[in-house]
Structure formats: C-alpha cells, structure tokens
Design an enzyme around this catalytic site. Structure first.
Site, PDB file in Angstrom:
ATOM      1  N   ASP A  27      26.670  37.464   0.429  1.00 60.65           N
ATOM      2  CA  ASP A  27      27.695  36.823   1.257  1.00 60.65           C
ATOM      3  C   ASP A  27      27.631  35.327   0.936  1.00 60.65           C
ATOM      4  O   ASP A  27      26.529  34.786   0.719  1.00 60.65           O
ATOM      5  CB  ASP A  27      27.410  37.057   2.748  1.00 60.65           C
ATOM      6  CG  ASP A  27      28.608  36.708   3.624  1.00 60.65           C
ATOM      7  OD1 ASP A  27      29.177  37.624   4.249  1.00 60.65           O
ATOM      8  OD2 ASP A  27      28.999  35.511   3.681  1.00 60.65           O
ATOM      9  N   ARG A  37      40.019  50.708  13.623  1.00 60.72           N
ATOM     10  CA  ARG A  37      39.211  50.727  14.844  1.00 60.72           C
ATOM     11  C   ARG A  37      38.373  49.451  14.934  1.00 60.72           C
ATOM     12  O   ARG A  37      38.752  48.446  14.346  1.00 60.72           O
ATOM     13  CB  ARG A  37      38.372  51.997  14.998  1.00 60.72           C
ATOM     14  CG  ARG A  37      39.234  53.264  15.084  1.00 60.72           C
ATOM     15  CD  ARG A  37      38.429  54.513  15.369  1.00 60.72           C
ATOM     16  NE  ARG A  37      39.294  55.687  15.436  1.00 60.72           N
ATOM     17  CZ  ARG A  37      38.926  56.912  15.069  1.00 60.72           C
ATOM     18  NH1 ARG A  37      37.708  57.141  14.643  1.00 60.72           N
ATOM     19  NH2 ARG A  37      39.768  57.910  15.154  1.00 60.72           N
ATOM     20  N   LYS A  62      47.202  50.082   5.755  1.00 59.30           N
ATOM     21  CA  LYS A  62      46.554  49.168   6.713  1.00 59.30           C
ATOM     22  C   LYS A  62      47.515  48.047   7.138  1.00 59.30           C
ATOM     23  O   LYS A  62      47.537  47.629   8.293  1.00 59.30           O
ATOM     24  CB  LYS A  62      45.285  48.592   6.070  1.00 59.30           C
ATOM     25  CG  LYS A  62      44.522  47.606   6.916  1.00 59.30           C
ATOM     26  CD  LYS A  62      43.871  48.215   8.131  1.00 59.30           C
ATOM     27  CE  LYS A  62      43.145  47.140   8.929  1.00 59.30           C
ATOM     28  NZ  LYS A  62      42.681  47.641  10.216  1.00 59.30           N
ATOM     29  N   ASN A  97      48.417  47.520  11.057  1.00 57.65           N
ATOM     30  CA  ASN A  97      48.109  46.328  11.847  1.00 57.65           C
ATOM     31  C   ASN A  97      49.364  45.599  12.311  1.00 57.65           C
ATOM     32  O   ASN A  97      49.329  44.872  13.302  1.00 57.65           O
ATOM     33  CB  ASN A  97      47.174  45.396  11.057  1.00 57.65           C
ATOM     34  CG  ASN A  97      45.737  45.881  11.197  1.00 57.65           C
ATOM     35  OD1 ASN A  97      45.524  47.062  11.414  1.00 57.65           O
ATOM     36  ND2 ASN A  97      44.769  44.986  11.086  1.00 57.65           N
ATOM     37  N   TYR A  98      50.450  45.818  11.596  1.00 56.96           N
ATOM     38  CA  TYR A  98      51.752  45.301  12.035  1.00 56.96           C
ATOM     39  C   TYR A  98      52.054  45.862  13.427  1.00 56.96           C
ATOM     40  O   TYR A  98      52.418  45.122  14.352  1.00 56.96           O
ATOM     41  CB  TYR A  98      52.804  45.744  11.009  1.00 56.96           C
ATOM     42  CG  TYR A  98      54.151  45.133  11.167  1.00 56.96           C
ATOM     43  CD1 TYR A  98      54.377  43.799  10.844  1.00 56.96           C
ATOM     44  CD2 TYR A  98      55.238  45.897  11.593  1.00 56.96           C
ATOM     45  CE1 TYR A  98      55.638  43.241  10.958  1.00 56.96           C
ATOM     46  CE2 TYR A  98      56.496  45.353  11.704  1.00 56.96           C
ATOM     47  CZ  TYR A  98      56.693  44.020  11.394  1.00 56.96           C
ATOM     48  OH  TYR A  98      57.933  43.472  11.500  1.00 56.96           O
TER      49      TYR A  98
HETATM   50  P1  NAD Z   1      34.490  38.020   9.142  1.00 56.14           P
HETATM   51  O1  NAD Z   1      35.198  36.737   8.936  1.00 56.14           O
HETATM   52  O2  NAD Z   1      33.650  38.246  10.357  1.00 56.14           O
HETATM   53  O3  NAD Z   1      33.536  38.304   7.892  1.00 56.14           O
HETATM   54  C1  NAD Z   1      33.904  38.087   6.564  1.00 56.14           C
HETATM   55  C2  NAD Z   1      32.651  37.830   5.767  1.00 56.14           C
HETATM   56  O4  NAD Z   1      33.014  37.687   4.392  1.00 56.14           O
HETATM   57  C3  NAD Z   1      31.922  36.548   6.185  1.00 56.14           C
HETATM   58  O5  NAD Z   1      30.543  36.810   6.364  1.00 56.14           O
HETATM   59  C4  NAD Z   1      32.179  35.605   5.020  1.00 56.14           C
HETATM   60  O6  NAD Z   1      31.135  34.660   4.823  1.00 56.14           O
HETATM   61  C5  NAD Z   1      32.290  36.590   3.875  1.00 56.14           C
HETATM   62  N1  NAD Z   1      33.027  36.056   2.725  1.00 56.14           N
HETATM   63  C6  NAD Z   1      34.205  35.380   2.707  1.00 56.14           C
HETATM   64  N2  NAD Z   1      34.546  35.060   1.451  1.00 56.14           N
HETATM   65  C7  NAD Z   1      33.559  35.555   0.663  1.00 56.14           C
HETATM   66  C8  NAD Z   1      33.332  35.520  -0.735  1.00 56.14           C
HETATM   67  N3  NAD Z   1      34.203  34.936  -1.570  1.00 56.14           N
HETATM   68  N4  NAD Z   1      32.207  36.102  -1.209  1.00 56.14           N
HETATM   69  C9  NAD Z   1      31.307  36.690  -0.364  1.00 56.14           C
HETATM   70  N5  NAD Z   1      31.468  36.734   0.965  1.00 56.14           N
HETATM   71  C10 NAD Z   1      32.592  36.185   1.469  1.00 56.14           C
HETATM   72  O7  NAD Z   1      35.604  39.156   9.016  1.00 56.14           O
HETATM   73  P2  NAD Z   1      35.487  40.699   9.456  1.00 56.14           P
HETATM   74  O8  NAD Z   1      35.909  40.838  10.859  1.00 56.14           O
HETATM   75  O9  NAD Z   1      34.188  41.241   8.988  1.00 56.14           O
HETATM   76  O10 NAD Z   1      36.674  41.299   8.575  1.00 56.14           O
HETATM   77  C11 NAD Z   1      36.514  41.599   7.198  1.00 56.14           C
HETATM   78  C12 NAD Z   1      37.745  42.386   6.771  1.00 56.14           C
HETATM   79  O11 NAD Z   1      37.816  43.588   7.562  1.00 56.14           O
HETATM   80  C13 NAD Z   1      39.051  41.620   6.994  1.00 56.14           C
HETATM   81  O12 NAD Z   1      39.949  41.886   5.952  1.00 56.14           O
HETATM   82  C14 NAD Z   1      39.539  42.201   8.324  1.00 56.14           C
HETATM   83  O13 NAD Z   1      40.935  42.060   8.469  1.00 56.14           O
HETATM   84  C15 NAD Z   1      39.067  43.644   8.208  1.00 56.14           C
HETATM   85  N6  NAD Z   1      38.900  44.348   9.477  1.00 56.14           N
HETATM   86  C16 NAD Z   1      38.198  43.773  10.501  1.00 56.14           C
HETATM   87  C17 NAD Z   1      38.077  44.476  11.718  1.00 56.14           C
HETATM   88  C18 NAD Z   1      37.304  43.894  12.888  1.00 56.14           C
HETATM   89  O14 NAD Z   1      37.380  44.483  13.985  1.00 56.14           O
HETATM   90  N7  NAD Z   1      36.579  42.808  12.727  1.00 56.14           N
HETATM   91  C19 NAD Z   1      38.667  45.727  11.859  1.00 56.14           C
HETATM   92  C20 NAD Z   1      39.317  46.294  10.778  1.00 56.14           C
HETATM   93  C21 NAD Z   1      39.428  45.603   9.597  1.00 56.14           C
END
Ligand code: NAD
Length: 318
Positions: free
Chosen positions: A48, A140, A188, A192-193
């Site tokens: 990360d 979810r 997706k 999400n829309y």
């Molecule tokens: P978040 O912002 O909590 O986590 C993203 C992580 O990616 C962070 O730790 C960040 O440091 C890391 N990151 C960013 N750019 C990077 C790179 N270039 N290289 C390595 N690491 C990198 O986001 P999240 O909530 O974990 O969401 C991640 C994805 O999942 C998004 O696309 C989001 O839309 C999707 N998603 C999230 C949820 C939710 O409930 N949180 C649900 C469904 C889908």
C-alpha cells in the site's frame, strides 16, 4: 484481529494448488479482504502507498513489499483494491507497476470500483504480458468483507474465473458472473448509481419526517415494510448516521467518485441522467462542506443543518 497463520493452514492451501497471493490497497475494504485471505491460509504479500496500513497485516503473518512490481514478482494471483481508475492504472501500469513484475500465467484480479473502459485498457496491457485478468468489484459493506459475505461482480474469461473461485469463496457468498472483462466494473457502476440515489433520497426523507413529527424508529419500521425499502435507509442509516456514527463505512468521496464514473459512462452511451446528476451535485456539495471522508449516510448532517434539526435513534452516541 486475525490469528497468526498456522503452518497447517498454509499446507492446506498448497494442496489446493494456489498458495502465493499478493494484495495491493489495504484501505477500509482491502484490509478485511486481505485479512480473510491470510486467515484462509494463503501466503500473502501486501503493498500500500500508505505504509502504516500494511503494519497490522505484517504483524499477523503477511509479507511486506516495496512496490506493486516487487509484490507481483512471486505471486500466483495479484489482487488490487484501490480507490479510483487512475489509482488502478498506476498500480498496474505505472513506473513500478505490476506489469513490470507479473509473470505469464499469473491471475490479476482488480476489485476496485472503476470504469469498464479503464478495466479493459489496463487488462489488455497485462494480458499482453501473459496475465489472466479478471475484474471483480464488490458490493455490500466493510462488515460483510470481514464476515466473507460480499457480493462479487465478476468479469473475465470463465476458465480463469473457475480457477479463482476457491479463493473468491473465502470473500463472498454471492458470485455474479457479469460477462467478459469490464462487465464487472460496468455492473458496479450502475449498481452504485442506484445505491447513491437511494442514499441521497433517504437522507432527505429522514429530515422531512423528523420535522413533521416522526421518529426515525417509526420511519425505519415503515420503510422496511413497504416499496420504499432500500438497503441504504434500512441497513446503512441505522448503523451510521442515525446512530451518530459518521466513520466510514463507505466514504462520501468514494460515492461521489462512483457517480462520476457512472455519469461518464452514461454520457459515452448518450443516456440521460437527471436523477444521477442531482445526486452527484448533492454529493459534490458534501465533499465541499468537508464531509468527503465521512460515511455516505452523513449527507444527513447537511440536511439537518439546513433544517435546524437532528435525526437520531434513541441511545445514539452523538
Ligand atoms: P480506502 O480509501 O479506504 O482505501 C484505499 C487504499 O488504497 C488506501 O489504503 C490507499 O493508501 C491505497 N492506495 C491508493 N492508491 C494506491 C496506489 N497507487 N498503490 C497502492 N495503494 C494505493 O478505500 P476503500 O473503501 O478500501 O475502497 C477501495 C475500493 O473499493 C474503491 O474503489 C471503493 O469504491 C470500493 N468499495 C468500497 C466499499 C466500502 O464500503 N468501503 C464497498 C464497495 C466497494
């Protein structure tokens, strides 16, 4: 907290064939998914850009990596779970990206919620290097991620998906095969829309109801029994905004990003988006108001402020 990996678990995975998995992007969603893979006995390498987010996984047995390239070098499958399309492209194709480390025959599974155009562009480059590319965004909440009960929206070649199913089964309980590569992220986008429109309208409704003399308990009881039922109102709001909890969950900035991706997709296909645009405008306003890192249900706070009221369940913390 996951238990430190037992050697017996590792051996179990060796019997299944695939053992070495890399996971890139350990945020709200990526971290619990990576933890489940570790708990399931896979030999997990993590990366990360925020090094602090790797520490909890390293502490329980994951290997640290210095870049996506290095993380991909010894993997049999590389998973990515980063916020936006440009992040996914950077992880895959950037100067120190997966493309420069991945070996032919390795599976590449992008779980990020991005647009199908980027998915297919990135996928084509990785496929040239011999990778087997799958898009697999999830539905979810982070709670479902911890429990292994996500919905997986899977795009790609059926043979590749079949090969990855033993791994996917640790992460979800609902697997939707969406078609060729990019159809997972397209699914997706439209999902999400809808979810964000439900979120926005639910926030408004709770405030209108409160001003009209109703309690949130009463509104929830009715919403969950009628055609107004939607998971944002009846599942997310009681756990988050109505409980006084604005910690994400799913951040407003990510919801805003998903709407942007869906609207860009709509424009590409000449589809009209009046409700989506109105939702997008509200979410943009919330980001401008400094709520971007709060849970999506925190749209409620904006409407509360404008109406001069608060809507909380009995016993809520704030
Ligand atoms: P978040 O912002 O909590 O986590 C993203 C992580 O990616 C962070 O730790 C960040 O440091 C890391 N990151 C960013 N750019 C990077 C790179 N270039 N290289 C390595 N690491 C990198 O986001 P999240 O909530 O974990 O969401 C991640 C994805 O999942 C998004 O696309 C989001 O839309 C999707 N998603 C999230 C949820 C939710 O409930 N949180 C649900 C469904 C889908």
């Amino acid at each position: 907290m996951v238990a430190v990996l037992r050697e017996a678990d590792r051996t179990k995975k060796m019997e299944l064939g695939m053992r070495r998995i890399t996971f890139i992007g350990l945020g709200a969603m990526g971290k619990p998914i990576a933890e489940r893979l570790l708990q399931a006995g896979y030999d997990l390498t993590v990366f990360d850009v925020n090094r602090d987010s790797m520490a909890p996984l390293i502490a329980v047995g994951a290997r640290e990596s210095a870049s996506p390239k290095a993380a991909a070098e010894h993997a049999e499958a590389v998973f990515t779970m980063v916020p936006d399309a440009r992040d996914a492209a950077e992880v895959a194709l950037g100067e120190h990206g997966v493309l420069h480390g991945i070996r032919a025959g390795t599976y590449y599974v992008d779980m990020s919620s991005i647009d199908p155009i980027t998915t297919r562009r990135v996928g084509a480059r990785l496929a040239e290097a011999g990778a087997k590319v799958i898009d697999c965004p999830v539905g979810r909440t982070t709670k479902h991620a911890r429990e292994g009960k996500l919905v997986l929206m899977i795009g790609g070649d059926d043979v590749d998906i079949n090969a990855m199913m033993p791994v996917f089964e640790h992460l979800g309980d609902t697997f939707i095969r969406c078609g060729p590569l990019g159809n997972g992220t397209a699914t997706k986008c439209v999902n999400n829309y809808v979810a964000m429109a439900c979120n926005a309208i639910s926030a408004e409704a709770f405030v209108i109801g409160k001003k009209a003399g109703l309690t949130p308990e009463h509104m929830l009881q009715v919403f969950s029994s009628t055609m107004a039922s939607n998971a944002q109102a009846v599942q997310v709001y009681p756990q988050f905004a109505l409980a006084g909890n604005t910690e994400p969950g799913f951040m407003i900035s990510l919801g805003h990003k998903d709407l942007r991706l869906a609207i860009e997709l709509a424009h590409r296909y000449d589809c009209s988006v009046p409700v989506g645009q109105a939702t997008m405008d509200i979410m943009a306003k919330a980001v401008e108001a400094g709520l971007g890192r709060k849970d999506c249900s925190s749209l409620l706070l904006m409407h509360e402020k404008a109406a001069g009221t608060t809507v909380r369940l009995t016993g809520a913390r704030g």
